[in-house]
Write a protein that holds these residues in place. Structure first.
Motif, PDB file in Angstrom:
ATOM      1  N   ALA A  45       0.785  -1.276  -0.003  1.00 41.43           N
ATOM      2  CA  ALA A  45      -0.056   0.005  -0.288  1.00 41.43           C
ATOM      3  C   ALA A  45       0.965   1.296  -0.045  1.00 41.43           C
ATOM      4  CB  ALA A  45      -0.792  -0.135   1.272  1.00 41.43           C
ATOM      5  N   LEU A  49       1.349   4.158  -3.111  1.00 43.32           N
ATOM      6  CA  LEU A  49       0.904   5.505  -3.007  1.00 43.32           C
ATOM      7  C   LEU A  49       2.301   6.321  -3.155  1.00 43.32           C
ATOM      8  CD1 LEU A  49      -0.953   6.342   0.572  1.00 43.32           C
ATOM      9  CD2 LEU A  49      -1.472   6.200  -1.972  1.00 43.32           C
ATOM     10  N   ASP A  63      -4.112  13.026  -4.787  1.00 47.31           N
ATOM     11  CA  ASP A  63      -4.690  11.768  -5.319  1.00 47.31           C
ATOM     12  C   ASP A  63      -3.555  11.056  -6.248  1.00 47.31           C
ATOM     13  OD1 ASP A  63      -6.720  10.232  -6.130  1.00 47.31           O
ATOM     14  OD2 ASP A  63      -8.178  11.616  -6.688  1.00 47.31           O
TER      15      ASP A  63
ATOM     16  N   ALA B   2     -11.185  10.204  -0.742  1.00 51.34           N
ATOM     17  CA  ALA B   2      -9.894   9.903  -1.151  1.00 51.34           C
ATOM     18  C   ALA B   2      -9.915   8.762  -2.106  1.00 51.34           C
ATOM     19  CB  ALA B   2      -9.185   9.381   0.311  1.00 51.34           C
ATOM     20  N   SER B   3      -8.745   8.511  -2.665  1.00 53.59           N
ATOM     21  CA  SER B   3      -8.707   7.516  -3.681  1.00 53.59           C
ATOM     22  C   SER B   3      -8.451   6.205  -2.923  1.00 53.59           C
ATOM     23  CB  SER B   3      -7.430   7.873  -4.798  1.00 53.59           C
ATOM     24  OG  SER B   3      -6.287   7.470  -3.956  1.00 53.59           O
ATOM     25  N   GLU B   5      -6.523   3.726  -3.350  1.00 49.25           N
ATOM     26  CA  GLU B   5      -5.211   3.472  -2.662  1.00 49.25           C
ATOM     27  C   GLU B   5      -4.729   4.288  -1.470  1.00 49.25           C
ATOM     28  OE1 GLU B   5      -5.528   4.768  -5.958  1.00 49.25           O
ATOM     29  OE2 GLU B   5      -4.891   3.708  -7.548  1.00 49.25           O
ATOM     30  N   ILE B   6      -5.407   5.354  -1.629  1.00 48.46           N
ATOM     31  CA  ILE B   6      -5.460   5.931  -0.056  1.00 48.46           C
ATOM     32  C   ILE B   6      -6.020   5.131   0.767  1.00 48.46           C
ATOM     33  CG2 ILE B   6      -5.602   7.967   1.092  1.00 48.46           C
ATOM     34  CD1 ILE B   6      -5.000   9.617  -1.254  1.00 48.46           C
ATOM     35  N   THR B   8      -7.118   2.085   1.036  1.00 48.09           N
ATOM     36  CA  THR B   8      -6.308   0.761   1.238  1.00 48.09           C
ATOM     37  C   THR B   8      -5.519   1.231   2.245  1.00 48.09           C
ATOM     38  OG1 THR B   8      -6.825   0.228  -0.982  1.00 48.09           O
ATOM     39  CG2 THR B   8      -5.156  -1.176   0.253  1.00 48.09           C
ATOM     40  N   LEU B   9      -4.315   2.067   2.155  1.00 47.55           N
ATOM     41  CA  LEU B   9      -3.371   2.163   3.339  1.00 47.55           C
ATOM     42  C   LEU B   9      -3.965   2.419   4.457  1.00 47.55           C
ATOM     43  CD1 LEU B   9      -0.539   2.530   4.081  1.00 47.55           C
ATOM     44  CD2 LEU B   9      -0.626   4.800   3.285  1.00 47.55           C
ATOM     45  N   VAL B  12      -5.228  -0.816   5.915  1.00 42.68           N
ATOM     46  CA  VAL B  12      -4.212  -1.453   6.519  1.00 42.68           C
ATOM     47  C   VAL B  12      -3.735  -1.162   7.689  1.00 42.68           C
ATOM     48  CG1 VAL B  12      -1.840  -2.415   6.117  1.00 42.68           C
ATOM     49  CG2 VAL B  12      -3.467  -2.458   4.243  1.00 42.68           C
ATOM     50  N   LEU B  13      -3.304   0.256   7.700  1.00 42.02           N
ATOM     51  CA  LEU B  13      -2.959   0.955   8.924  1.00 42.02           C
ATOM     52  C   LEU B  13      -3.875   0.902  10.239  1.00 42.02           C
ATOM     53  CD1 LEU B  13      -1.108   4.153   7.773  1.00 42.02           C
ATOM     54  CD2 LEU B  13      -0.216   2.146   9.157  1.00 42.02           C
TER      55      LEU B  13
END
Lengths: 198, 198
Positions: A45, A49, A63, B2-3, B5-6, B8-9, B12-13
Motif C-alpha cells: 500500500a 502511494l 490523489d 480519497a482515492s 489507494e489511499i 487501502t493504506l 491496513v494501518l
C-alpha cells in the motif's frame, strides 16, 4: 535486544501521529507475527502511494490522478468551490457527502505567529480560478479558530467585487452539544446567528 | 473521497494495534505530507524486515539471523533459559537488561477456553533443549494471569526429575505500587512471599 532492523521500523512507526514508542513496538510485533500477510499488504500500500501520489494542480488535493478524482468528476458542480485549509479538511467534508461542488486546498492558514503569509498559501491560484469565470459560489470552510477566521476574512476581501457569492460555514451548537458544556464563544455565535423556527 | 489507494493504506494501518480508523486516516495524511521522506523510510524498513525476518530455530525469537543474536551471543550464559509466552515478553525482559542467559519462546499460553493445548506450544522443544544437557536453570517468566500460571505449573511438572533448577518470577508489589490501590490477589501474593528485611 531486538535487531537493528526491527528497532528501525519501530522508530519510524513511533513518529506516526497517534503512536508512541511503546505502541509502535506493539505494532512492530503485530506486523512481525503477520509477516506473510499484513506486513506485505502495508508495504504494498505504501509502495503504490509513493509511486502514484500527485497533487492536483487545480485544487491542491492529493490523489493518484491529476486532475484529482473530484475535479475530474463531471457529476460534481463546477460552479461551486469549497475552500479548505488542508487536505484533511477536504476529506472530512467529503466524507459527509453533503457538498457536491469542488474544492480548493489552501495548504494552511494565515498566521503571524508562525510567519505564514498570503503568498505562502494557495490564495492567488484561488483568485485566478474565480477570475477565470464560471464560478457562482465560494464556500469558505476554514476552521473556527482565530487563524482560520482571519484567513477566511482575508480571502473574502480579496474576492470582493468579483461576480461570485462568498459564504462561510455556519457557526453554532454542534450536534449533541449541551449548552452548559459549551464555551461562551460558541454560545455567542449560536445566539447571534439565531434563526426563525421553521 | 480519497482515492482507493489511499483508502487501502488507511485500512491496513487501522488494523495495527493502537490505531483506529480515525487515527489511521491521520497517519495516512501525515505520511502523504512526507511522501518524499517518512513514507519511503517506512516502506524501506518494512521491506528489510519482510525479506530478512526469520524465527530462531533454537529459542523461537524473531530476528534477522538464525540462530538469533541472543542465542549466538557468546557472552550470554548458555546454562540459563528464561521461558516466556511471547516474543513481546522476551523483548520486554531483555530491555530491562537484567537477565543474562538465553530465552525460550512458547508462542502462547495453555488455554482451555481458546483450545490451546501443550502440543500447540513450543514445550516439547524446551524439554529437548533441557534434556540435551548443559542447562542449570529454567526461569519460568509467564504472565501473572491464570492461564500464564497454569502454563508455568504444567512446564514445571514436565521438567520434574530433570537435573535442572526450575524457578519463576517473583510476584508481589510492583515498584511504586500503593497498597490501597492494589488488588487483593497481589497483596496476598506479596504477604505470602514476604522475606526477612536484609
Amino acid at each position: 535486544m531486538a535487531s537493528q532492523e526491527i528497532e528501525t521500523l519501530a522508530q519510524v512507526l513511533a513518529r506516526l501521529p497517534g503512536l508512541g514508542p511503546r505502541s509502535a513496538r506493539r505494532a512492530v510485533l503485530w506486523l512481525i507475527k503477520r509477516r506473510d500477510t499484513s506486513l506485505g499488504q502495508l508495504r504494498d500500500a505504501l509502495e503504490v502511494l509513493q509511486d502514484r501520489l500527485v497533487e492536483c494542480t487545480t485544487c491542491g488535493n492529493v490523489d493518484t490522478t491529476n486532475p484529482c478524482a473530484i475535479c475530474a468528476d463531471p457529476r460534481r458542480d463546477a460552479r461551486s468551490i469549497c475552500v479548505v485549509e488542508d487536505v484533511a479538511d477536504l476529506w472530512a467534508l467529503d466524507r459527509a457527502r453533503l457538498f457536491t461542488g469542488r474544492y480548493h486546498v489552501l495548504g494552511g492558514r494565515l498566521s503571524a505567529l508562525d510567519g505564514v503569509r498570503p503568498e505562502d498559501l494557495s490564495i492567488a491560484p484561488l483568485i485566478d480560478r474565480v477570475g477565470a469565470g464560471g464560478i457562482d459560489e465560494v464556500v469558505l470552510a476554514m476552521n473556527a479558530t482565530l487563524e482560520g477566521q482571519t484567513t477566511a476574512h482575508y480571502i473574502a476581501e480579496r474576492l470582493e467585487g468579483m461576480p461570485v457569492r462568498v459564504t462561510q460555514l455556519a457557526h453554532g451548537l454542534p450536534v449533541g452539544g449541551e449548552l452548559d458544556y459549551l464555551d461562551e464563544g460558541t454560545l455567542a455565535q449560536a445566539l447571534r446567528a439565531r434563526r426563525p423556527v421553521s
